[in-house]
Write a protein that holds these residues in place. Structure first.
Motif: not given
Length: 568
Positions: A6-7, A32-35, A86-87, A162-163
């Motif tokens: 995940p992220c 990891p982190v996505i902003i 996964h997010a 995600i998928g």
């Protein structure tokens, strides 16, 4: 890529002041982190630029404000591009209590294909208008899904698989503002996605910034519910069927999964403490009981063995000596029991090259030396998991197993029971669509291997088959694996791992052969080309089945489809 990779996903619009504290709270997790900067002001952009200097933090900037939904969508596509499974979405304003994260993560890891969402527990800080407004939405969602399974559709604290999420986004135009959270959840439910909830404390910070426009966002939400209501109408039969199925199966299916894991752990304990010889003695009693009580499996076994005997006699073929006098349904099931232990040992890492003879070693050496991505067509003949033992001798070989979602959660639970540190990459899908093909193409470009089985028809698309001769009778084979292999445009190999019981300890013959340099299905001749490819696979599968008749582990009426005896 692991089974669960995940992220964190944080949509941000002018919440720069609270983002550092949110990132501090997430620092304990190795993800990891996505902003997503949704067109924020200069002050927020400055803060986000500073936070991007942290390890494993990526900032995606949208040139103009898209709304919360637009920001989340952009983040989901970014997570998909980076091959995350996964997010985990968290608001940037610190509204969500991150102490619920371990439960949310564990639930998402246990139910890999489910959308897992927070179910808010409010304190006195919640505005009463917001609280009462949520109940209106709850009622509409219950109507739109004909179910009360969705307990809260508005909480932005959730884990997206995600998928399945990308598939819904590709097929629908989903609202991009405050209507997004509810609409994506309802549409994913319509698409067959399981939705689960974990309790989450939600606090409305004093002086917090709210981007909810009481007029326009309520208009958009009302329009969304209108669309969803009319979208629900043609889906009524399917939704009612799903509700009825869930009511019947929820209890026993959950027990079945726990029973599987408990059984695996018990087998492992016997194997580890008492060794294989004692295990084999106990296995005979277990399989005798299963043979006596498993009526359908026994009938399928007897039908298969009778078909095989007739075909061998008609072709004047000799049954292998080790099967002479043992070609009966009990020995067939006992062989399956032995192979289950072999699989456990392979997953646990107990097999090495000392236990294996590779037929086609030249292919294997050339592929690994070139770091070439390939597709492996497997089957339920013998032990396909031996490919893991093969890969262990090569640092640059990574294997991805394509597992359909009706089996993925149980498969993951079994793998965790056997070896929590297993490096087997499981890609779970419920439908092979463009997003799956893109992901697998990325794997192949990185020199990884993709394993697909080609001998079982799809549960959800049973009629999409090609009929090919197998042991003298037409049998249905799925179209999907062969069409996917053609789309991936990669070399295709077959792998059959057959147990050799002639010695005191288990030994295996692994037959690794080139199947096709690149499967091609040209326009205008696609059906004929697909028929030829599937027939080629069936012929090869038949040849190796005749080498090890008792290692055929399809315990169902293989030559039947929806009650039909053959292609006619």
């Amino acid at each position: 890529m692991s089974t669960f990779r995940p992220c964190f996903l944080i949509p941000c619009y002018n919440h720069g002041a609270t983002v550092p504290a949110v990132l501090d709270a997430l620092a304990r997790y190795p993800y990891p982190v996505i902003i997503v900067d949704d067109g924020s002001d200069a002050a927020t952009k400055q803060i986000l630029a500073e936070q991007a200097q942290r390890a494993h933090v990526t900032v995606v900037t949208l040139p103009q404000n898209q709304g919360k939904g637009g920001a989340v969508i952009a983040g989901l596509y970014q997570a998909f591009a980076q091959c995350f499974s996964h997010a985990i979405q968290i608001d940037a304003d610190g509204q969500h209590d991150v102490s619920a994260l371990p439960t949310l993560i564990a639930t998402s890891q246990q139910h890999l294909t489910a959308l897992v969402s927070g179910q808010p527990i409010y304190d006195d800080s919640v505005p009463k208008s917001r609280l009462y407004g949520r109940y209106v939405t709850h009622v509409w969602v219950w109507i739109e899904t004909l179910s009360m399974q969705i307990k809260d559709s508005m909480c932005g604290f959730r884990s997206y698989p995600i998928g399945p999420t990308i598939k819904v986004l590709e097929r629908n135009r989903v609202g991009q503002r405050m209507d997004f959270d509810t609409e994506i959840m309802v549409r994913m439910y319509w698409d067959g996605c399981d939705v689960r909830f974990v309790d989450t404390k939600v606090v409305y910070p004093e002086g917090g910034i709210s981007h909810f426009d009481a007029l326009w966002d309520n208009i958009k939400i009302s329009a969304m519910h209108t669309r969803l209501f009319f979208g629900m109408l043609p889906r009524i039969p399917r939704l009612l069927k799903r509700r009825a199925t869930a009511a019947k199966s929820r209890h026993w299916s959950s027990h079945a999964e726990r029973g599987t894991v408990l059984g695996i752990k018990t087998l492992l304990l016997v194997y580890r403490l008492l060794g294989r010889r004692v295990f084999n003695v106990l296995l005979k009693g277990v399989m005798a009981y299963y043979h006596r009580t498993g009526h359908r499996a026994r009938a399928a076994s007897e039908d298969y063995l009778a078909t095989l005997r007739r075909y061998a006699a008609a072709q004047d073929m000799t049954i292998p000596e080790e099967c002479d006098g043992h070609l009966n349904s009990y020995q067939h099931m006992l062989s399956f029991g032995h192979t289950m232990l072999d699989k456990l040992a392979a997953w646990q890492g107990d097999f090495s090259f000392d236990h294996i003879t590779v037929h086609g070693q030249d292919h294997f050496d050339q592929i690994t030396a070139n770091k070439q991505g390939i597709v492996i067509l497997g089957s339920h003949l013998g032990n396909l998991e031996l490919c893991r033992a093969l890969s262990r001798g090569y640092d640059n070989v990574k294997i991805n197993a394509l597992v359909f979602t009706e089996h993925a959660e149980r498969f993951n639970a079994v793998m965790q029971a056997v070896n929590p540190d297993s490096a087997l990459n499981v890609i779970q899908v419920n439908n092979v669509g463009p997003e799956t093909a893109i992901l697998l193409r990325q794997k192949l470009d990185q020199g990884e291997w993709v394993v697909i089985v080609g001998d079982r028809t799809s549960v959800t698309h049973e009629q999409r088959v090609i009929w090919a001769g197998f042991l003298g009778k037409p049998a249905p084979f799925p179209q999907g694996p062969f069409m996917l292999a053609a789309v991936l445009k990669a070399p295709v190999y077959t792998l059959f791992g057959l147990r050799n019981d002639s010695g005191d300890t288990p030994h295996f013959d692994v037959h690794f052969e080139l199947f096709n340099e690149q499967i091609q299905l040209p326009r205008g001749q696609r059906e004929q080309a697909l028929q030829a490819v599937v027939s080629q696979y069936a012929t090869r599968l038949e040849a190796y089945t005749l080498k090890a008749p008792l290692q055929w582990y399809n315990f169902f009426p293989f030559w039947q489809l929806s009650g039909k005896d053959n292609a006619s």
